[in-house]
Design an enzyme around this catalytic site. Structure first.
Site, PDB file in Angstrom:
ATOM      1  N   CYS A  63      16.427  13.570  -1.948  1.00  0.00           N
ATOM      2  CA  CYS A  63      16.160  14.297  -0.698  1.00  0.00           C
ATOM      3  C   CYS A  63      15.349  15.624  -1.153  1.00  0.00           C
ATOM      4  O   CYS A  63      15.784  16.127  -2.140  1.00  0.00           O
ATOM      5  CB  CYS A  63      17.205  14.430   0.223  1.00  0.00           C
ATOM      6  N   PHE A 264      -2.120  -8.053   6.136  1.00  0.00           N
ATOM      7  CA  PHE A 264      -0.911  -7.315   4.990  1.00  0.00           C
ATOM      8  C   PHE A 264       0.254  -7.731   5.981  1.00  0.00           C
ATOM      9  O   PHE A 264       1.320  -6.655   5.851  1.00  0.00           O
ATOM     10  CB  PHE A 264      -1.116  -5.931   4.774  1.00  0.00           C
ATOM     11  N   CYS A 358       1.706   4.140   5.886  1.00  0.00           N
ATOM     12  CA  CYS A 358       2.516   5.077   5.028  1.00  0.00           C
ATOM     13  C   CYS A 358       1.948   6.060   4.251  1.00  0.00           C
ATOM     14  O   CYS A 358       2.486   6.757   3.410  1.00  0.00           O
ATOM     15  CB  CYS A 358       3.536   4.168   4.068  1.00  0.00           C
TER      16      CYS A 358
END
Length: 401
Positions: A63, A264, A358
């Site tokens: 993170c 995709f 993304c």
């Protein structure tokens, strides 16, 4: 050396004049950097700084943004998308971000390493090959955390002393699916030991260096009304909540379309839910993913016709005459975007495109090509399913006026 942090970079590091990159800092903070050791002291903290919820945050590299408030991270991720669009001369309605909760990651890759004293399973430290144990991880789903003892045994059996294993975990409705790579070659004794381990820890499936070793139950994922068993290591949206937000946005964008192409398509994340309302042609470069999609469709009830086509859309995109058969398109390319396929969509007469991405930068590039061809960018839905990371996902609707 004193530095005032001006902004966050694309990896979540604070950026000061120079530029100087300072991890774990926030815009507006004044920091003091010891030039000899590199140690950083926050002299003036931001009002958006919070106490990280995870005890592993400073040592683990999993993170990057736990030191920032949820409101700050949400605003920053939306701003990242706005900035990417603005760089292409575009703007759009930005819908409120959909953020996945803590302990919701159902897919992750951990590292397993043998040491002189035993084994370590965890995440890599920041910018390091060091493996940090994460027994109290606040990111992963409890179903994956419960698998740590099994991963330690797998590491003890299969890791060499020279490198770390990659342990790809996916939580399914049938249990945890584990795909191990970078491991020792298989032999009879190792095969027997791992088979017994899979049974003792109730793993749904265990794969070893790309080969199926044990499957006690098919590790199925629910996609709309269908149950799909993806091949080992296959892509899956990181959280169920994030997937739900993306699917919901795509459903809305597609509206009342009755014949659609899903480009995709993967294992059917969008194709199968959309098949509840429309005929779908799913196109994907990996045949194994389409085989899983097809089996899921055939076993489900109440879905309209779904056809599949194995095709490399980077080298051989669908052409305008092929695209003209559809009322709407869904396109969910990898991080590189889909420049070649988008050029053909721009030249087609398809009225609606639902795009999932993304990578805000390649999304904005592809969005510009569509807008220049006469599409309107109606809205963007930002989705944060990689909580506490700089990673951004989104869905958007393009329509011809």
């Amino acid at each position: 050396m004193k530095v005032t942090i001006e902004r966050l970079g694309h990896r979540g590091d604070g950026v000061g004049p120079g530029p100087v990159y300072v991890p774990l800092t926030l815009p507006g903070e004044e920091v003091e950097i010891d030039e000899a050791s590199g140690a950083v002291r926050i002299a003036t903290p931001s009002a958006d700084r919070v106490r990280p919820p995870c005890p592993h945050f400073k040592s683990c590299g999993g993170c990057a943004l736990q030191h920032a408030s949820d409101a700050f991270v949400a605003d920053w991720k939306v701003a990242v998308v706005r900035a990417a669009l603005a760089a292409q001369g575009l703007e759009a309605e930005m819908r409120p971000i959909a953020t996945s909760p803590a302990r919701s990651r159902r897919r992750a890759t951990l590292a397993g390493k043998r040491t002189k004293k035993g084994v370590i399973v965890g995440s890599h430290a920041r910018a390091s090959d060091t493996v940090v144990p994460v027994p109290e991880c606040r990111l992963l789903h409890p179903g994956l955390m419960a698998c740590l003892p099994a991963l330690e045994e797998i590491t003890s059996l299969g890791a060499s002393r020279k490198g770390a294993l990659d342990l790809a975990l996916t939580l399914s409705e049938a249990g945890v699916d584990v795909a191990v790579t970078g491991a020792k070659p298989m032999d009879a004794a190792l095969f027997a030991a791992l088979g017994a381990l899979a049974g003792a820890h109730d793993l749904a499936r265990l794969s070893w260096n790309g080969e199926l070793l044990a499957e006690r139950r098919a590790p199925v994922q629910r996609m709309g009304r269908a149950l799909v068993s993806p091949p080992p290591g296959a892509f899956l949206q990181a959280t169920a909540e994030g997937e739900g937000a993306l699917v919901g946005a795509v459903r809305e964008a597609a509206g009342g379309a009755k014949r659609m192409a899903d480009l995709f398509a993967g294992c059917g994340t969008f194709a199968l839910p959309l098949a509840e309302q429309a005929e779908i042609h799913a196109v994907e470069g990996e045949a194994a993913l389409l085989a899983a999609l097809d089996q899921g469709w055939r076993r489900a009830e109440g879905l309209r016709r779904v056809t599949t086509e194995t095709r490399d859309l980077f080298r051989r995109p669908l052409m305008p005459d092929e695209l003209s058969r559809y009322d709407a398109l869904v396109i969910d390319p990898p991080r590189a975007g889909a420049e070649a396929q988008v050029a053909q969509i721009a030249a087609s007469n398809v009225p609606v495109v639902a795009m999932v991405s993304c990578n805000p930068v390649t999304f904005a590039r592809d969005a510009r090509a569509l807008v220049q061809a006469g599409f309107a960018l109606d809205w963007v839905q930002v989705v944060d399913q990689f909580r506490w990371s700089p990673h951004v996902e989104l869905a958007a609707r393009f329509g011809r006026p």
